[in-house]
Motif scaffolding. Structure first.
Motif, PDB file in Angstrom:
ATOM      1  N   VAL A 195       3.732   3.597  10.370  1.00  0.00           N
ATOM      2  CA  VAL A 195       2.717   3.538   9.548  1.00  0.00           C
ATOM      3  C   VAL A 195       2.664   4.467   8.207  1.00  0.00           C
ATOM      4  O   VAL A 195       2.090   3.998   7.294  1.00  0.00           O
ATOM      5  N   LEU A 230       5.305   5.638   6.601  1.00  0.00           N
ATOM      6  CA  LEU A 230       6.269   5.159   5.541  1.00  0.00           C
ATOM      7  C   LEU A 230       5.950   3.780   5.216  1.00  0.00           C
ATOM      8  O   LEU A 230       6.325   3.626   3.741  1.00  0.00           O
ATOM      9  N   PHE A 231       5.415   2.969   5.897  1.00  0.00           N
ATOM     10  CA  PHE A 231       5.094   1.561   5.218  1.00  0.00           C
ATOM     11  C   PHE A 231       3.696   1.335   4.661  1.00  0.00           C
ATOM     12  O   PHE A 231       3.529   0.422   3.972  1.00  0.00           O
ATOM     13  N   LEU A 232       2.699   2.225   5.144  1.00  0.00           N
ATOM     14  CA  LEU A 232       1.339   1.754   4.838  1.00  0.00           C
ATOM     15  C   LEU A 232       0.745   2.919   4.023  1.00  0.00           C
ATOM     16  O   LEU A 232       0.292   2.767   2.829  1.00  0.00           O
ATOM     17  N   VAL A 233       0.701   4.063   4.533  1.00  0.00           N
ATOM     18  CA  VAL A 233       0.123   5.276   3.869  1.00  0.00           C
ATOM     19  C   VAL A 233       0.733   5.521   2.561  1.00  0.00           C
ATOM     20  O   VAL A 233       0.166   5.608   1.422  1.00  0.00           O
ATOM     21  N   LEU A 234       2.164   5.814   2.727  1.00  0.00           N
ATOM     22  CA  LEU A 234       2.932   6.068   1.374  1.00  0.00           C
ATOM     23  C   LEU A 234       2.627   5.201   0.168  1.00  0.00           C
ATOM     24  O   LEU A 234       2.690   5.882  -0.832  1.00  0.00           O
ATOM     25  N   PRO A 235       3.100   4.020   0.409  1.00  0.00           N
ATOM     26  CA  PRO A 235       2.818   3.152  -0.859  1.00  0.00           C
ATOM     27  C   PRO A 235       1.438   3.337  -1.318  1.00  0.00           C
ATOM     28  O   PRO A 235       1.237   3.539  -2.533  1.00  0.00           O
ATOM     29  N   LEU A 236       0.538   3.355  -0.326  1.00  0.00           N
ATOM     30  CA  LEU A 236      -0.993   3.528  -1.120  1.00  0.00           C
ATOM     31  C   LEU A 236      -1.095   4.744  -1.939  1.00  0.00           C
ATOM     32  O   LEU A 236      -1.579   4.998  -2.967  1.00  0.00           O
ATOM     33  N   ALA A 237      -0.507   6.003  -1.188  1.00  0.00           N
ATOM     34  CA  ALA A 237      -0.598   7.297  -2.108  1.00  0.00           C
ATOM     35  C   ALA A 237       0.154   7.003  -3.218  1.00  0.00           C
ATOM     36  O   ALA A 237      -0.207   7.820  -4.444  1.00  0.00           O
ATOM     37  N   ALA A 238       1.232   6.495  -3.318  1.00  0.00           N
ATOM     38  CA  ALA A 238       2.240   6.309  -4.519  1.00  0.00           C
ATOM     39  C   ALA A 238       1.410   5.749  -5.550  1.00  0.00           C
ATOM     40  O   ALA A 238       1.414   6.234  -6.847  1.00  0.00           O
ATOM     41  N   VAL A 239       0.457   4.726  -5.383  1.00  0.00           N
ATOM     42  CA  VAL A 239      -0.151   4.128  -6.491  1.00  0.00           C
ATOM     43  C   VAL A 239      -1.221   4.921  -7.257  1.00  0.00           C
ATOM     44  O   VAL A 239      -1.132   5.151  -8.479  1.00  0.00           O
ATOM     45  N   THR A 298      -1.092   8.325  -7.141  1.00  0.00           N
ATOM     46  CA  THR A 298      -0.347   9.666  -7.625  1.00  0.00           C
ATOM     47  C   THR A 298       0.062   9.318  -8.776  1.00  0.00           C
ATOM     48  O   THR A 298       0.290   9.763  -9.836  1.00  0.00           O
ATOM     49  N   GLU A 299       0.999   7.935  -8.666  1.00  0.00           N
ATOM     50  CA  GLU A 299       1.791   7.434 -10.360  1.00  0.00           C
ATOM     51  C   GLU A 299       0.604   7.308 -11.348  1.00  0.00           C
ATOM     52  O   GLU A 299       0.941   7.541 -12.547  1.00  0.00           O
ATOM     53  N   PHE A 347       0.133   1.560 -13.026  1.00  0.00           N
ATOM     54  CA  PHE A 347      -0.313   1.946 -11.746  1.00  0.00           C
ATOM     55  C   PHE A 347      -1.840   1.937 -12.003  1.00  0.00           C
ATOM     56  O   PHE A 347      -2.679   2.087 -10.853  1.00  0.00           O
ATOM     57  N   ALA A 381      -3.079  -1.117 -10.946  1.00  0.00           N
ATOM     58  CA  ALA A 381      -2.732  -1.132  -9.681  1.00  0.00           C
ATOM     59  C   ALA A 381      -3.967  -0.453  -8.871  1.00  0.00           C
ATOM     60  O   ALA A 381      -4.359  -0.915  -7.807  1.00  0.00           O
TER      61      ALA A 381
END
Lengths: 285, 296
Positions: free
Chosen positions: B40, B42-51, B53-54, B262, B265
């Motif tokens: 969860v 790697l595939f769900l939390v980090l992508p959301l955090a990346a949006v 942060t970037e 982003f 996004a």
């Protein structure tokens, strides 16, 4: 002519509830206008190509590769999702741990997050200079801009399909079945493998099919992370878009027709397997 | 077997024995939880955090500047307009379809249900393509539309049509199982007491299905605002005119304008988060009034 003969010819059974004509009328006209006419337009246009032209376009090497990549990566991603999806569903149904509610809600994120956003976010993570990608580059592992990147995007997109089909069935499992197995001398692993998993098989298969079907057609999340190299990491939906931009409508139509036929055939096969296993194991998805 | 707590020779009670026999070893349990959480993460939390942060990489000042760009503003307006047309249309259709399918028995019902689900198994790109084939300049309708000055492709009507196509099943799918479960006895009672058809619908059926309906509308709206593939094919990517928010994200990203991409996004990610929160709340509070298939 009696009432009996009349009922044979009746489209619907009698009911005191009003509004059947209006409701069905709205439904059928909307369905025809929005779905059936446009889709049959596609069928008509591809049949108008003629068999020889169609075959030539469909067996073009770039098209074949794109289809192979789309179906192959979607298959692999659905398999990965079956494994992690079942583990995730099991953990959510059976165990208690802090943050469980949030995790449960998060599972639906791929349904709610627009695919383009997912695409750029995953690329940021798994690109060679990205958060996770930069950790993997020294090990010689490259995810983004390779077919592996496509698999990663499709794992993201397909996850909720597996979890959400397996989870409710898991909740319905009667604890007594497990107790009976344990009483008869099965150890835990045997109980899970021989008693619990076979009963979940139809749901798992349904989840697999849904994730797979979604993965084959997925576009938004894939194009950012795939690298889009023709013959190597170019998915079929992207090739359709490229052909459209070249005004090569027959080629775009042919690829779309092949995709539709294969997807429907696979869903049909999986439906049949499911019906079979429901007969065999009793409860299904 | 009676779980009466009788002590066995080893000192453990029967209840405990049953619990031990029907649950995994502690280590296996921790292992499974760790696997699930890592996945969860790697595939769900980090992508959301990346949006997020970037988008905030260069501070909130730049984030706001980027968002006040007129093209971005036009994209937001177009997205709201398209969802504002597509969702109500599919709402009316969904109620009509559910009324016909759930309240009546008729021939071909299963087939009709399958047809309604059809857009789910069609690639978004193909959903856009079918409208290009129907309304494009080389199509049957194309020349006629052109001579009458009607612009469908590369304009708002095409974007709306493609969005309606991909979000077609959402409301109907939510309502059909729910209304099937509720049966027809409430409506029959109202009718026998002299209510008209519309009165029965407004005062009996609608209150019964309102939470399920809201749930379906929520999912329909999230997809309508976030649709990318289908809209991308029919929009023509005319900046400030036919770019929806997801298309604007793509354009900015492909121009290496990452902060701006982003930033747009984040708005879509916030929409997704709000959708998830509302959806969870509905599931928690009104689980009985949401379709059986969604309850867990």
């Amino acid at each position: 002519m009696t009432a009996r003969t009349a009922s044979l010819w009746q489209i619907r059974q009698p009911s005191v509830i009003p509004g059947f004509g209006l409701a069905l009328g709205v439904t059928l006209s909307w369905l025809t206008l929005i779905i059936l006419i446009p889709l049959s337009g596609l069928v008509w246009r591809s049949s108008a190509l003629g068999w020889a032209t169609f075959w030539e376009l469909a067996t073009d090497q770039r098209t074949v590769n794109a289809l192979r990549i789309s179906f192959g990566t979607a298959f692999l991603a659905a398999l990965i999702n079956v494994f992690f999806g079942v583990v995730l569903a099991w953990v959510l149904v059976r165990y208690r741990f802090p943050g469980k509610r949030v995790i449960d809600a998060m599972v639906d994120l791929p349904f709610a997050l627009p695919t383009a956003v997912a695409g750029i976010a995953l690329t940021t993570l798994y690109a060679p200079n990205g958060w996770i990608g930069s950790l993997l580059t020294p090990l010689g592992i490259k995810i983004a801009f390779t077919p592996l990147g496509i698999v990663f995007a499709l794992v993201f997109v397909g996850l909720p399909f597996v979890v959400r089909t397996v989870q409710p069935i898991m909740e319905e499992i009667d604890k007594e079945v497990e107790e009976a197995a344990a009483t008869l001398g099965a150890n835990r692993l045997q109980t899970i493998r021989r008693v619990l998993l076979p009963g979940l098989a139809p749901a798992v298969l349904t989840g697999f099919a849904l994730a797979f079907a979604r993965g084959v057609g997925e576009y938004g999340s894939v194009i950012f992370i795939a690298g889009n190299l023709p013959y190597v990491s170019e998915i079929a939906p992207l090739l359709i878009v490229i052909r459209l931009e070249e005004f090569a409508y027959p080629a775009a139509t042919a690829i779309a027709a092949v995709m539709l036929v294969i997807s429907f055939a696979m869903l049909l096969i999986i439906n049949m397997i499911q019906a079979w296993s429901r007969r065999r194991y009793g409860y299904g998805a | 077997m009676a779980h009466d707590g009788t002590a066995s020779p080893t000192g453990t009670t029967n209840t405990e024995l049953v619990r031990i026999a029907t649950s995994e070893h502690r280590l296996a349990r921790y292992g499974l939880i760790a696997t699930a959480l890592t996945f969860v993460g790697l595939f769900l939390v980090l992508p959301l955090a990346a949006v997020f942060t970037e988008a905030l990489r260069n501070g909130p000042g730049e984030f706001l500047t980027v968002l006040s760009d007129p093209e971005t503003f036009a994209a937001i307006k177009l997205t709201l307009l398209v969802a504002g047309i597509a969702v109500p249309l599919n709402l009316v259709f969904g109620i009509a379809a559910a009324w016909a399918i759930a309240k009546f028995e008729f021939k071909g019902k299963a087939f009709l249900t399958t047809l309604i689900d059809l857009p789910f198994s069609v690639s978004p790109v193909i959903s856009g393509l079918v409208f290009v084939l129907l309304f494009g300049s080389h199509s049957l309708l194309g020349p006629w539309l052109q001579s009458h000055g009607i612009q469908i492709l590369f304009a708002v009507p095409g974007i709306v049509l493609a969005t309606v196509f991909v979000t077609f099943p959402f409301v109907a799918r939510e309502l059909i199982p729910l209304m099937q479960e509720q049966g027809t006895s409430d409506e029959e009672a109202a009718l026998s007491l002299g209510a008209s058809g519309w009165q029965t619908f407004w005062h009996v059926t609608l209150p019964n299905i309102k939470w399920g309906l809201l749930y379906g509308v929520l999912l329909c709206n999230a997809r309508a605002m976030g649709e990318f593939g289908a809209v991308s094919v029919v929009s023509g990517h005319i900046r400030g005119l036919t770019n929806t928010m997801p298309l604007q994200v793509e354009i900015l990203y492909n121009e290496y304008n990452f902060v701006a991409a982003f930033a747009v996004a984040t708005l879509l990610a916030l929409l997704a988060l709000v959708t998830l929160v509302l959806k969870s709340l509905l599931e928690m509070k009104y689980s009985a009034q949401i379709a059986a298939s969604r309850r867990h």
